[in-house]
Design an enzyme around this catalytic site. Sequence first.
Site, PDB file in Angstrom:
ATOM      1  N   HIS A  25       0.773  -1.089  -0.016  1.00  0.00           N
ATOM      2  CA  HIS A  25      -0.155   0.058   0.040  1.00  0.00           C
ATOM      3  C   HIS A  25       0.859   1.340   0.046  1.00  0.00           C
ATOM      4  O   HIS A  25       0.518   2.287  -0.465  1.00  0.00           O
ATOM      5  CB  HIS A  25      -0.922   0.103   1.267  1.00  0.00           C
ATOM      6  CG  HIS A  25      -1.887  -1.280   1.281  1.00  0.00           C
ATOM      7  ND1 HIS A  25      -3.345  -1.035   0.945  1.00  0.00           N
ATOM      8  CD2 HIS A  25      -1.928  -2.486   1.458  1.00  0.00           C
ATOM      9  CE1 HIS A  25      -3.861  -2.181   0.792  1.00  0.00           C
ATOM     10  NE2 HIS A  25      -3.049  -3.000   1.268  1.00  0.00           N
ATOM     11  N   ASP A 124      -5.786   5.956   0.998  1.00  0.00           N
ATOM     12  CA  ASP A 124      -5.883   4.516   0.640  1.00  0.00           C
ATOM     13  C   ASP A 124      -7.339   4.133   0.979  1.00  0.00           C
ATOM     14  O   ASP A 124      -7.874   4.734   1.736  1.00  0.00           O
ATOM     15  CB  ASP A 124      -4.926   3.481   1.437  1.00  0.00           C
ATOM     16  CG  ASP A 124      -5.071   2.184   1.065  1.00  0.00           C
ATOM     17  OD1 ASP A 124      -6.045   1.439   1.187  1.00  0.00           O
ATOM     18  OD2 ASP A 124      -3.897   1.524   0.785  1.00  0.00           O
ATOM     19  N   THR A 146      -5.515   0.278  -4.471  1.00  0.00           N
ATOM     20  CA  THR A 146      -4.207  -0.342  -4.724  1.00  0.00           C
ATOM     21  C   THR A 146      -4.623  -1.713  -5.297  1.00  0.00           C
ATOM     22  O   THR A 146      -3.630  -2.504  -5.367  1.00  0.00           O
ATOM     23  CB  THR A 146      -3.386  -0.346  -3.337  1.00  0.00           C
ATOM     24  OG1 THR A 146      -4.207  -1.117  -2.194  1.00  0.00           O
ATOM     25  CG2 THR A 146      -3.219   1.128  -2.833  1.00  0.00           C
ATOM     26  N   VAL A 339      15.164  -7.504  -3.256  1.00  0.00           N
ATOM     27  CA  VAL A 339      15.947  -6.639  -4.299  1.00  0.00           C
ATOM     28  C   VAL A 339      14.729  -5.661  -4.831  1.00  0.00           C
ATOM     29  O   VAL A 339      13.702  -5.796  -4.416  1.00  0.00           O
ATOM     30  CB  VAL A 339      16.072  -7.659  -5.651  1.00  0.00           C
ATOM     31  CG1 VAL A 339      17.243  -8.817  -5.057  1.00  0.00           C
ATOM     32  CG2 VAL A 339      14.858  -8.296  -5.913  1.00  0.00           C
ATOM     33  N   HIS A 356       3.442 -14.015  -6.319  1.00  0.00           N
ATOM     34  CA  HIS A 356       2.580 -14.135  -5.319  1.00  0.00           C
ATOM     35  C   HIS A 356       0.920 -13.686  -5.661  1.00  0.00           C
ATOM     36  O   HIS A 356       0.065 -13.793  -5.146  1.00  0.00           O
ATOM     37  CB  HIS A 356       2.722 -13.900  -3.843  1.00  0.00           C
ATOM     38  CG  HIS A 356       2.758 -12.147  -3.646  1.00  0.00           C
ATOM     39  ND1 HIS A 356       3.653 -11.602  -4.701  1.00  0.00           N
ATOM     40  CD2 HIS A 356       2.113 -11.368  -2.874  1.00  0.00           C
ATOM     41  CE1 HIS A 356       3.446 -10.450  -4.204  1.00  0.00           C
ATOM     42  NE2 HIS A 356       2.634 -10.174  -3.125  1.00  0.00           N
ATOM     43  N   THR A 362       2.169  -7.861  -9.827  1.00  0.00           N
ATOM     44  CA  THR A 362       1.159  -7.999 -11.258  1.00  0.00           C
ATOM     45  C   THR A 362       1.651  -6.997 -12.142  1.00  0.00           C
ATOM     46  O   THR A 362       1.826  -7.271 -13.264  1.00  0.00           O
ATOM     47  CB  THR A 362      -0.168  -8.688 -10.922  1.00  0.00           C
ATOM     48  OG1 THR A 362      -0.111  -9.634  -9.922  1.00  0.00           O
ATOM     49  CG2 THR A 362      -0.757  -9.111 -12.290  1.00  0.00           C
ATOM     50  N   LEU A 363       1.294  -6.013 -11.587  1.00  0.00           N
ATOM     51  CA  LEU A 363       1.228  -4.836 -12.604  1.00  0.00           C
ATOM     52  C   LEU A 363       2.650  -4.328 -13.016  1.00  0.00           C
ATOM     53  O   LEU A 363       3.028  -3.827 -14.159  1.00  0.00           O
ATOM     54  CB  LEU A 363       0.477  -3.628 -12.013  1.00  0.00           C
ATOM     55  CG  LEU A 363       0.364  -2.272 -12.767  1.00  0.00           C
ATOM     56  CD1 LEU A 363      -0.377  -2.478 -14.091  1.00  0.00           C
ATOM     57  CD2 LEU A 363      -0.339  -0.998 -11.997  1.00  0.00           C
ATOM     58  N   GLU A 364       3.821  -4.433 -12.170  1.00  0.00           N
ATOM     59  CA  GLU A 364       5.172  -4.297 -12.527  1.00  0.00           C
ATOM     60  C   GLU A 364       5.439  -5.161 -13.411  1.00  0.00           C
ATOM     61  O   GLU A 364       6.251  -4.648 -14.538  1.00  0.00           O
ATOM     62  CB  GLU A 364       5.793  -4.361 -11.274  1.00  0.00           C
ATOM     63  CG  GLU A 364       5.525  -3.306 -10.245  1.00  0.00           C
ATOM     64  CD  GLU A 364       6.266  -3.359  -8.665  1.00  0.00           C
ATOM     65  OE1 GLU A 364       5.980  -2.473  -8.037  1.00  0.00           O
ATOM     66  OE2 GLU A 364       6.873  -4.468  -8.613  1.00  0.00           O
ATOM     67  N   ASP A 380      -6.892 -10.706  -2.436  1.00  0.00           N
ATOM     68  CA  ASP A 380      -7.014 -10.466  -3.973  1.00  0.00           C
ATOM     69  C   ASP A 380      -6.216 -11.346  -4.699  1.00  0.00           C
ATOM     70  O   ASP A 380      -6.440 -11.362  -6.153  1.00  0.00           O
ATOM     71  CB  ASP A 380      -7.020  -8.984  -4.152  1.00  0.00           C
ATOM     72  CG  ASP A 380      -5.466  -8.469  -4.017  1.00  0.00           C
ATOM     73  OD1 ASP A 380      -4.659  -9.031  -3.315  1.00  0.00           O
ATOM     74  OD2 ASP A 380      -4.865  -7.627  -4.849  1.00  0.00           O
ATOM     75  N   GLN A 381      -5.172 -11.991  -4.335  1.00  0.00           N
ATOM     76  CA  GLN A 381      -4.489 -12.768  -5.151  1.00  0.00           C
ATOM     77  C   GLN A 381      -4.683 -13.848  -6.139  1.00  0.00           C
ATOM     78  O   GLN A 381      -4.733 -14.178  -6.963  1.00  0.00           O
ATOM     79  CB  GLN A 381      -3.106 -13.283  -4.273  1.00  0.00           C
ATOM     80  CG  GLN A 381      -2.425 -12.326  -3.678  1.00  0.00           C
ATOM     81  CD  GLN A 381      -1.650 -12.587  -2.367  1.00  0.00           C
ATOM     82  OE1 GLN A 381      -1.309 -13.823  -2.227  1.00  0.00           O
ATOM     83  NE2 GLN A 381      -1.324 -11.728  -1.547  1.00  0.00           N
TER      84      GLN A 381
END
Length: 458
Positions: A25, A124, A146, A339, A356, A362-364, A380-381
């Site tokens: 977040h 948020d 988010t 990293v 995960h 996911t968006l990255e 939400d995964q």
Amino acid sequence: MENKTETTVRRRRRIILFPVPFQGHINPILQLANVLYSKGFSITIFHTNFNKPKTSNYPHFTFRFILDNDPQDERISNLPTHGPLAGMRIPIINEHGADELRRELELLMLASEEDEEVSCLITDALWYFAQSVADSLNLRRLVLMTSSLFNFHAHVSLPQFDELGYLDPDDKTRLEEQASGFPMLKVKDIKSAYSNWQILKEILGKMIKQTKASSGVIWNSFKELEESELETVIREIPAPSFLIPLPKHLTASSSSLLDHDRTVFQWLDQQPPSSVLYVSFGSTSEVDEKDFLEIARGLVDSKQSFLWVVRPGFVKGSTWVEPLPDGFLGERGRIVKWVPQQEVLAHGAIGAFWTHSGWNSTLESVCEGVPMIFSDFGLDQPLNARYMSDVLKVGVYLENGWERGEIANAIRRVMVDEEGEYIRQNARVLKQKADVSLMKGGSSYESLESLVSYISSL
């Protein structure tokens, strides 16, 4: 060239941003803050002391630490800093934080210089208590969502899911059935996402209600990624929505709560293009030792090079990677504690990402054109994993847990097998769409310009 007078006028407007204090977040709201700062707004960040970011990375922002300053407040001070119970800060602050938030906002609004005005509060979505506080001060509140638009669509469908019996934890008879109204979802996806339904029911209900009452919603996404969900959002939320893929604007490395190992780039530089599987399961996930070893064996059996992030505390009962047998890594793999993920995903050696399925990760990956292998740890995964694998077809969903053979097969399919070429191609196409959306006239470019104009008009 930007009009200097216009910039000066914008500099006189201050925006207050208030993230939920967990890594997934914090990252997007600080990315948003940087984007808005670059557009001429002054920025104040409200944050708890818990998980506070390194302020030295943001000398251009003003920080105020609120809501957990009193060590005598046992409601907060006795909560653990890690694990599922750490998240209890969210309902506790929502229930008891209104008076302090109101005082802090009043102080800031009164202290504003004569030529500077507080334009709005951006929080948020999970800080739903902030809506009534903002209303009492005649201050506009915008929401940063988010999670995905698809996830919000599922949230507003919860009464329907409940009526259909999908949220009954004891009913195991229909797990593989398609969900009514959501043909891309299985009933088991819904059960997994809302396994704590009795706890989530009140939180999500209030979040949805106060999001609808807000003056606008900012989505960390882009139109071409979730166009099918826009109709639902427009129907459910009367205020304007702005879709902005924040990873395409700035990396999130400066907002990390953990120290980065940057030596990985020397190793990546020595690897062939698209040859390395990047593995990371986020900042809060945990697995049993048995599952950890199954993940490890699946990686080895895939015969693909890998960079594996194992966060301290990821393996229950272990400090780090003690359960791994000697010589496990061989020459193919490298294990690190943390990293700078966006920079790693952008490296040419990365061929796939085992994730995960958190929305930021996911968006990255989408923004860098990297195909994915999806696992999930609830919330939400499973919804993200199903949408990305079965609707957009940019990865493979390991929906049946941890089994070394399935893991190895999924890795090979996504990275090297001929049958996975369509997955790799779809990932490349989505990246191109994200890039085009940021160009002048593109959907994300126009959405950001609209957001800036909208805030300036408040």
